[in-house]
Write a protein that holds these residues in place. Structure first.
Motif, PDB file in Angstrom:
ATOM      1  N   ASP A 274     -32.042   4.935  -9.875  1.00  0.00           N
ATOM      2  CA  ASP A 274     -31.599   4.239 -11.056  1.00  0.00           C
ATOM      3  C   ASP A 274     -32.030   5.097 -12.265  1.00  0.00           C
ATOM      4  OD1 ASP A 274     -30.932   2.349 -12.780  1.00  0.00           O
ATOM      5  OD2 ASP A 274     -32.222   0.770 -11.958  1.00  0.00           O
ATOM      6  N   ALA A 275     -31.142   5.257 -13.264  1.00  0.00           N
ATOM      7  CA  ALA A 275     -31.533   6.073 -14.424  1.00  0.00           C
ATOM      8  C   ALA A 275     -32.809   5.534 -15.059  1.00  0.00           C
ATOM      9  CB  ALA A 275     -30.392   6.114 -15.438  1.00  0.00           C
ATOM     10  N   ALA A 276     -33.000   4.216 -15.023  1.00  0.00           N
ATOM     11  CA  ALA A 276     -34.187   3.616 -15.657  1.00  0.00           C
ATOM     12  C   ALA A 276     -35.473   4.005 -14.939  1.00  0.00           C
ATOM     13  CB  ALA A 276     -34.043   2.094 -15.668  1.00  0.00           C
ATOM     14  N   GLY A 277     -35.366   4.489 -13.707  1.00  0.00           N
ATOM     15  CA  GLY A 277     -36.574   4.863 -12.956  1.00  0.00           C
ATOM     16  C   GLY A 277     -36.970   6.315 -13.127  1.00  0.00           C
ATOM     17  N   VAL A 278     -36.234   7.069 -13.965  1.00  0.00           N
ATOM     18  CA  VAL A 278     -36.512   8.506 -14.120  1.00  0.00           C
ATOM     19  C   VAL A 278     -37.367   8.741 -15.358  1.00  0.00           C
ATOM     20  CG1 VAL A 278     -35.463  10.767 -14.627  1.00  0.00           C
ATOM     21  CG2 VAL A 278     -34.382   9.219 -12.988  1.00  0.00           C
ATOM     22  N   ARG A 279     -38.458   9.443 -15.173  1.00  0.00           N
ATOM     23  CA  ARG A 279     -39.337   9.762 -16.298  1.00  0.00           C
ATOM     24  C   ARG A 279     -39.455  11.283 -16.371  1.00  0.00           C
ATOM     25  NH1 ARG A 279     -43.160   5.942 -18.784  1.00  0.00           N
ATOM     26  NH2 ARG A 279     -43.462   7.212 -20.617  1.00  0.00           N
ATOM     27  N   PHE A 280     -39.159  11.872 -17.509  1.00  0.00           N
ATOM     28  CA  PHE A 280     -39.209  13.331 -17.613  1.00  0.00           C
ATOM     29  C   PHE A 280     -40.646  13.816 -17.825  1.00  0.00           C
ATOM     30  CE2 PHE A 280     -34.756  12.486 -18.659  1.00  0.00           C
ATOM     31  CZ  PHE A 280     -34.177  13.294 -17.684  1.00  0.00           C
ATOM     32  N   THR A 281     -40.912  14.966 -17.215  1.00  0.00           N
ATOM     33  CA  THR A 281     -42.240  15.584 -17.315  1.00  0.00           C
ATOM     34  C   THR A 281     -42.034  17.079 -17.562  1.00  0.00           C
ATOM     35  OG1 THR A 281     -42.267  16.116 -14.960  1.00  0.00           O
ATOM     36  CG2 THR A 281     -43.153  13.948 -15.586  1.00  0.00           C
TER      37      THR A 281
ATOM     38  N   PRO B  33     -38.779  14.273   7.854  1.00  0.00           N
ATOM     39  CA  PRO B  33     -37.921  13.076   7.969  1.00  0.00           C
ATOM     40  C   PRO B  33     -38.375  11.983   7.003  1.00  0.00           C
ATOM     41  CG  PRO B  33     -39.476  13.167   9.807  1.00  0.00           C
ATOM     42  CD  PRO B  33     -39.738  14.381   8.969  1.00  0.00           C
ATOM     43  N   VAL B  34     -38.063  12.165   5.745  1.00  0.00           N
ATOM     44  CA  VAL B  34     -38.625  11.308   4.686  1.00  0.00           C
ATOM     45  C   VAL B  34     -38.191   9.850   4.846  1.00  0.00           C
ATOM     46  CG1 VAL B  34     -38.575  10.884   2.199  1.00  0.00           C
ATOM     47  CG2 VAL B  34     -38.898  13.205   3.047  1.00  0.00           C
ATOM     48  N   GLU B  35     -36.934   9.632   5.238  1.00  0.00           N
ATOM     49  CA  GLU B  35     -36.459   8.244   5.354  1.00  0.00           C
ATOM     50  C   GLU B  35     -37.311   7.474   6.364  1.00  0.00           C
ATOM     51  OE1 GLU B  35     -32.452   7.847   6.787  1.00  0.00           O
ATOM     52  OE2 GLU B  35     -32.338   5.754   6.180  1.00  0.00           O
ATOM     53  N   GLN B  36     -37.519   8.095   7.536  1.00  0.00           N
ATOM     54  CA  GLN B  36     -38.300   7.445   8.597  1.00  0.00           C
ATOM     55  C   GLN B  36     -39.761   7.284   8.161  1.00  0.00           C
ATOM     56  OE1 GLN B  36     -37.259   6.214  11.652  1.00  0.00           O
ATOM     57  NE2 GLN B  36     -39.356   5.417  11.656  1.00  0.00           N
ATOM     58  N   ILE B  37     -40.297   8.314   7.531  1.00  0.00           N
ATOM     59  CA  ILE B  37     -41.707   8.247   7.102  1.00  0.00           C
ATOM     60  C   ILE B  37     -41.878   7.109   6.093  1.00  0.00           C
ATOM     61  CG2 ILE B  37     -43.531   9.468   5.837  1.00  0.00           C
ATOM     62  CD1 ILE B  37     -42.347  12.099   7.056  1.00  0.00           C
TER      63      ILE B  37
ATOM     64  N   ASP C 137     -31.315  15.745   2.093  1.00  0.00           N
ATOM     65  CA  ASP C 137     -30.995  14.403   1.618  1.00  0.00           C
ATOM     66  C   ASP C 137     -32.267  13.678   1.161  1.00  0.00           C
ATOM     67  OD1 ASP C 137     -29.293  12.362   1.134  1.00  0.00           O
ATOM     68  OD2 ASP C 137     -29.203  11.626   3.198  1.00  0.00           O
ATOM     69  N   LEU C 138     -32.254  13.146  -0.055  1.00  0.00           N
ATOM     70  CA  LEU C 138     -33.379  12.342  -0.562  1.00  0.00           C
ATOM     71  C   LEU C 138     -32.779  11.237  -1.419  1.00  0.00           C
ATOM     72  CD1 LEU C 138     -36.006  15.026  -1.701  1.00  0.00           C
ATOM     73  CD2 LEU C 138     -36.252  13.430   0.193  1.00  0.00           C
ATOM     74  N   ARG C 139     -33.106   9.985  -1.117  1.00  0.00           N
ATOM     75  CA  ARG C 139     -32.509   8.863  -1.857  1.00  0.00           C
ATOM     76  C   ARG C 139     -33.582   7.882  -2.284  1.00  0.00           C
ATOM     77  NH1 ARG C 139     -27.608   7.524   2.302  1.00  0.00           N
ATOM     78  NH2 ARG C 139     -27.314   9.675   2.950  1.00  0.00           N
ATOM     79  N   VAL C 140     -33.796   7.810  -3.562  1.00  0.00           N
ATOM     80  CA  VAL C 140     -34.899   6.999  -4.079  1.00  0.00           C
ATOM     81  C   VAL C 140     -34.675   5.517  -3.803  1.00  0.00           C
ATOM     82  CG1 VAL C 140     -36.083   6.271  -6.192  1.00  0.00           C
ATOM     83  CG2 VAL C 140     -35.532   8.687  -5.828  1.00  0.00           C
ATOM     84  N   LEU C 141     -33.488   5.007  -4.135  1.00  0.00           N
ATOM     85  CA  LEU C 141     -33.278   3.558  -4.002  1.00  0.00           C
ATOM     86  C   LEU C 141     -33.013   3.156  -2.558  1.00  0.00           C
ATOM     87  CD1 LEU C 141     -31.248   2.706  -7.224  1.00  0.00           C
ATOM     88  CD2 LEU C 141     -33.672   2.302  -6.753  1.00  0.00           C
ATOM     89  N   ASP C 142     -32.094   3.852  -1.877  1.00  0.00           N
ATOM     90  CA  ASP C 142     -31.764   3.480  -0.490  1.00  0.00           C
ATOM     91  C   ASP C 142     -32.996   3.523   0.407  1.00  0.00           C
ATOM     92  OD1 ASP C 142     -29.202   3.227  -1.276  1.00  0.00           O
ATOM     93  OD2 ASP C 142     -28.414   4.971  -0.198  1.00  0.00           O
ATOM     94  N   TRP C 143     -33.863   4.500   0.170  1.00  0.00           N
ATOM     95  CA  TRP C 143     -35.030   4.658   1.042  1.00  0.00           C
ATOM     96  C   TRP C 143     -36.290   4.064   0.415  1.00  0.00           C
ATOM     97  CZ3 TRP C 143     -34.386  10.578   2.475  1.00  0.00           C
ATOM     98  CH2 TRP C 143     -33.139  10.745   3.106  1.00  0.00           C
TER      99      TRP C 143
END
Ligand code: PLP
Length: 401
Positions: free
Chosen positions: A82-89, A180-184, A207-213
């Motif tokens: 979600d764009a609201a979950g992104v914080r720039f560093t 295997p990030v999804e499983q972890i 593949d990396l999905r913040v919300l789905d995973w």
């Protein structure tokens, strides 16, 4: 694909004067060259959209904010957030410290129990060390096998120890093994803990999905995906965490790095649109290089998980051949490295290779090669010849030939 073909596809060619005057660049894990289209966006933001994105009482500020919002949507799009979950560093190191800092700050009156893999980047190890040294955190290590894959039983053992936070990387920055990030993440959540994923090498490539995973924290950086240096992001899956970071760790944002953020957004957009095609070409180049090297140097061993590694990674060991001598011979010809950017600067042995249980001989002869989207087949062939000559040269001088 050569530079002319790239240009014909509407992709700007990089300046040939620069390209030919320098060694062939094969250290893309350390950093990537900026895509000229990204540079155009950065320059345009610097010159034309110079307003302060926090100062929106006029159209200068509004235009800057609009640029930041567009870039945020692109960054979020690449990682399924979600764009609201992104914080720039300023980059992954800061993102990781922010995540660990938040996890510590919100434990309140209790030591944070962290489980981390033994092959994490120094940025993660340092963030943990700082927490442990100040008595705010303790750590349990998750071990890996000889290919740097996580040992399932070690992960399960750590999860049964009442941990609060598990640190795992999307892909390893030395040997390229993909996790295997999804499983972890699923296992970590079943154990009631949170997961911090260091996606610095993996974003756009695996593949990396913040919300789905439901990744609690994902740290990543612009300069690993052909964007500008000094900008990165921490993405979080929960709105509550985002506001807690503001409340407990950071406070409100200072003046945003609008050109950097705009460039990062463009780099993410290009990765989303062109990344898969680029990865296919890069993999073919990497495999060609690997074939040349195995043919020219039959004693070398390819490290990491050959069936599940980053397409641009080729990590090899020439047993007993000191890697610093090889790299010295290659210095003006091919830019490769002995390992992680910071470790190679300090000339310390790689904690990753040690954790994989590689013998001293294999550690001593380790070389990390990282190809990129501008790497051509011609460069691959020339680099292969140079690397073969350098390793043979060092071996010969050790035998007194
Ligand atoms: N994590 C990994 C896996 C990396 O490869 C790197 C950089 O090499 C970092 C973190 C640190 O990233 P940054 O340079 O954006 O601080």
């Amino acid at each position: 694909m050569n530079r002319v073909e790239l240009a014909e596809r509407g992709r700007p060619a990089r300046d040939d004067r620069v390209a030919s005057a320098r060694p062939i660049y094969m250290d893309h894990h350390a950093t990537t060259p900026v895509d000229p289209r990204v540079a155009d966006v950065v320059l345009d933001a610097m010159v034309n959209v110079f307003g302060n994105a926090n100062s929106v009482d006029h159209t200068h500020g509004e235009a800057a904010l609009e640029l930041v919002e567009r870039a945020t949507a692109e960054v979020a799009g690449l990682i399924g957030s979600d764009a609201a979950g992104v914080r720039f560093t300023s980059g992954s190191t800061e993102s990781i410290r922010l995540a660990v800092g938040h996890a510590i700050a919100t434990r309140r009156n209790r030591v944070l129990r962290i489980a981390a893999t033994t092959v994490e980047h120094q940025a993660v190890l340092d963030a943990i060390r700082i927490g442990v040294r100040s008595g705010l955190a303790e750590v349990i290590w998750i071990e890996v096998d000889a290919e740097a894959n996580l040992r399932a039983e070690s992960l399960q053992a750590a999860l049964s120890e009442n941990v609060d936070l598990v640190c795992v990387m999307g892909a390893n920055n030395e040997v390229g093994t993909i996790y295997p990030v999804e499983q972890i993440a699923r296992d970590v959540h079943l154990a009631g803990a949170k997961v911090l994923v260091d996606g610095t090498q993996a974003v756009g490539r695996a593949d990396l999905r913040v919300l789905d995973w439901d990744l609690d924290y994902l740290a990543f950086s612009s300069h690993k995906i052909y964007g500008p240096k000094g900008v990165g992001a921490l993405a979080v899956s929960s709105d509550a965490v985002h506001s807690e970071i503001t409340e407990h760790v950071l406070g409100h944002d200072g003046t945003l790095n609008v050109p950097g953020i705009a460039g990062f957004g463009e780099a993410c957009r290009l990765m989303r649109v062109e990344g898969a095609g680029d990865e296919r070409r890069i993999r073919a180049c990497r495999d060609r290089l690997e074939t040349h090297l195995l043919r020219g140097l039959p004693d070398i061993v390819v490290n990491g998980n050959r069936g599940n590694r980053l397409a641009h990674n080729l990590h090899l060991s020439a047993p007993g051949i000191p890697n610093d001598a090889v790299i010295a011979r290659l210095r003006n010809k091919v830019a490769v490295s002995t390992g992680a950017a910071c470790s190679s600067g300090a000339q310390t042995p790689s904690h990753v290779l040690r954790a994989m249980g590689l013998s001293e001989n294999m550690q001593e002869g380790a070389i990390r090669i990282g190809l990129g989207k501008y790497t051509t087949q011609d460069e691959v062939d020339r680099a292969a010849a140079e690397i073969v000559a350098a390793v043979r040269g060092v071996a010969g001088s050790m035998r007194g030939v």
